[in-house]
Scaffold this motif. Sequence first.
Motif, short mmCIF file in Angstrom:
data_model
loop_
_atom_site.label_atom_id
_atom_site.label_comp_id
_atom_site.label_asym_id
_atom_site.label_seq_id
_atom_site.Cartn_x
_atom_site.Cartn_y
_atom_site.Cartn_z
N MET A 1 0.87 -1.13 0.00
CA MET A 1 -0.15 -0.07 0.04
C MET A 1 0.84 1.33 0.03
N ASP A 2 0.41 2.46 -0.48
CA ASP A 2 1.16 3.67 -0.40
C ASP A 2 1.04 4.03 0.74
N ILE A 3 2.47 4.78 1.20
CA ILE A 3 2.18 5.22 2.67
C ILE A 3 2.75 7.01 2.50
N GLU A 4 1.75 7.42 2.99
CA GLU A 4 1.82 9.06 2.87
C GLU A 4 3.15 9.52 3.62
N VAL A 5 3.61 10.39 3.34
CA VAL A 5 4.81 11.37 4.18
C VAL A 5 4.08 12.09 5.29
N LEU A 6 4.56 11.95 6.50
CA LEU A 6 3.81 12.78 7.62
C LEU A 6 4.55 14.09 7.99
N PRO A 7 3.87 14.89 8.54
CA PRO A 7 4.37 16.16 8.82
C PRO A 7 5.97 16.00 9.62
N ALA A 8 6.73 17.05 9.84
CA ALA A 8 7.70 16.88 10.44
C ALA A 8 7.60 16.99 12.01
N ARG A 9 8.52 16.62 12.82
CA ARG A 9 8.21 16.56 13.95
C ARG A 9 8.62 17.89 14.89
N ASP A 10 7.82 18.04 16.24
CA ASP A 10 8.32 19.14 16.82
C ASP A 10 9.28 18.90 17.84
N THR A 11 10.66 19.19 17.43
CA THR A 11 11.61 18.78 18.07
C THR A 11 11.81 19.54 19.44
N THR A 12 11.48 20.60 19.58
CA THR A 12 11.36 21.51 20.91
C THR A 12 10.62 20.89 21.90
N ALA A 535 0.21 -5.34 5.30
CA ALA A 535 0.26 -5.76 3.63
C ALA A 535 -1.22 -5.39 3.30
N PRO A 536 -1.31 -5.47 1.94
CA PRO A 536 -2.73 -5.03 1.62
C PRO A 536 -3.89 -5.72 1.97
N LEU A 537 -4.84 -5.16 2.28
CA LEU A 537 -6.25 -5.89 2.67
C LEU A 537 -6.59 -7.01 1.64
N ALA A 541 -10.77 -7.87 3.76
CA ALA A 541 -10.33 -8.66 4.80
C ALA A 541 -9.08 -8.66 5.18
N LEU A 542 -8.41 -8.89 6.52
CA LEU A 542 -7.03 -8.93 6.99
C LEU A 542 -6.60 -10.40 6.81
N PRO A 543 -5.40 -10.21 5.72
CA PRO A 543 -4.77 -11.69 5.43
C PRO A 543 -3.98 -12.16 6.44
N PRO A 544 -3.61 -13.34 6.57
CA PRO A 544 -2.80 -14.15 7.72
C PRO A 544 -1.49 -13.12 7.60
N ASP A 545 -0.98 -13.29 8.83
CA ASP A 545 0.39 -12.46 9.06
C ASP A 545 0.52 -11.26 8.56
N THR A 546 -0.58 -10.49 9.17
CA THR A 546 -0.78 -8.95 8.96
C THR A 546 -1.16 -8.26 9.84
N THR A 547 -0.88 -7.28 10.07
CA THR A 547 -1.54 -6.39 11.23
C THR A 547 -1.94 -5.06 10.83
N VAL A 548 -3.23 -4.52 10.86
CA VAL A 548 -3.75 -3.41 10.34
C VAL A 548 -4.24 -2.40 11.63
N TRP A 549 -3.95 -1.24 11.43
CA TRP A 549 -4.36 -0.15 12.48
C TRP A 549 -5.73 0.48 11.92
N LEU A 550 -6.54 0.49 12.68
CA LEU A 550 -7.90 0.92 12.11
C LEU A 550 -8.45 2.16 13.14
#
Length: 552
Positions: A1-12, A535-537, A541-550
């Motif tokens: 799956m495509d993973i978007e780039v996330l905002p830079a972090r607030d180091t302070t 891994a792609p759904l 459905a959630l395939p074997p050996d896969t974790t998804v965050w919902l």
Amino acid sequence: MDIEVLPARDTTRTLHDPLWWRSAVIYQVYVRSFADGDGDGTGDIAGVRARLPYLRALGVDAIWFNPWYVTPLADGGYDVEDYRRIDPRFGTLEEAELLIRDALAFGIRTLVDIVPNHLSAQHPWFQQALAAGPGSPERERFWFHPGKGEHGDEIPTHWTSSFQGSTWTRTTDADGTPGEWYLHLFTPEQPDLNWNHPDVRREHEDILRFWFDRGVAGVRIDSAALPVKDPTFPEVPDRPGPGGHPHLDRDGIHDIYRSWRAVADEYDGARVLVGEVWLDDAERFAQYLRPDEMHTAFNFDFMTQPWNAARMRGSIERTLAEHAPVGAPATWVLSNHDITRPVTRYGRADSGFAFDRKRFGTPTDLARGTSRARAAALLVAALPGSMYIYQGDELGLPEVELPREVIEDPMHFRSGGVDPGRDGCRVPLPWSGAESPYGFGTDGAHVPWLPQPSDWASLTVEAQERDPASMLALYRAAIALRRGSGDLATEALAWLDLGADVLAFRRGEHTASLTNFGPVPITLPAHRGVVLSSAPLEEGALPPDTTVWLDL
Ligand code: GLC
């Protein structure tokens, strides 16, 4: 799956947060194998400094450096000759100071490794002890002991080394006759210190201050349950009761860490103590984490579990339950420089880990192992507490089965060549290009100190940065989401019951993590959206050996 780039972090925000360590992502750098800045085939501090932007992009809060001090490398640097100097192969103290400063500018803290149980046999203290002879005050900093039997030629105890074999080596006196024996729980090149001796305590507190003064944010404490010994040297009982083992987890150990905590607390900001505590007894383990001792300790119970929903859930439950009474956060560790790499481990019939089960030629399904390692990474990133990443796991590197003639690890030799040892997870990292040294060193550099496999071109950082479905992209996305998510940072874990093959839990009202350990895809519960999946759904459905965050 495509993973978007996330905002830079607030180091302070992170750098001033005194509780940063409770939910930190800590990256372990095995300096010798991370990046080679001077082209001699050995990784070094210059290499790490050049790669700090990589670690920032990965999103880690801190780096833990394996020992980088002057060492004969009898045990990969866990044989320290001088704590206040950097081994010339790795750089200089000035470079270490610059690294600590540069890393902080990137919002990354530094932890160094302290090895209280033993020193290098080349350390001046031990050399002085050998020269000074029996009965001398110099010998009292170690455990010298006469042998048993009429001629003193029988070992003082039959304790077994953590690296197999005996824990005693006999010395030779100045006149050439056989002399006393000295204790070493690891190799003969690593004599154990006597922690009843005030010099030993004072010296280590000084070493802590030396590194805290240079801006390090904490220390990883090596073999932290071993330093205190029963000075009467009994044999190890068959079934030692709590505190009844002569060289493991003795009650007196806690005084040491209380005084170390007092040293750490003299400094601004949280300077943390992280223990390498291998103990089966959960209650005894938790004692190291009382509010006036260590901040956290590695959770090896979870790391050694096989790929199995019930076993992993059991370990998570135990971990959270044992930490709760002392108020310490759990740590989540999938591997380190001593452990078979996850993509290899999870691709084997025996997917748990134990030092004494390592063998050459173990059949491995790397594709399956990689799917599971991806799923495991998301699973641990969703758990409450801090998370450790051993360098190269974010690239999905496999354990390398090295030819025997290049292996340096004493564990291999002390097993009589049966155990492949730990060098297979210490192979220099692949950064770029199609062949070894894969950008590990500078152009025209010497060959890396351990050979890199010829099929690692697709595992380089360069290749994975181009591939939105790579292990590296998954790690970056998971760390960024974890940082950005209020739920994952703060909310307690609540289990979801989705059947025996699924390990599923909520963090807060809106975030859930589901891992499918079973053989068939499973239907997802009602949700608003998929946050990230290892891994792609498959048709939702959630395939074997896969974790998804919902997003629930
Ligand atoms: C720890 C280290 C390991 C080392 C041993 C002796 O277990 O992680 O690498 O060999 O201690 O210092």
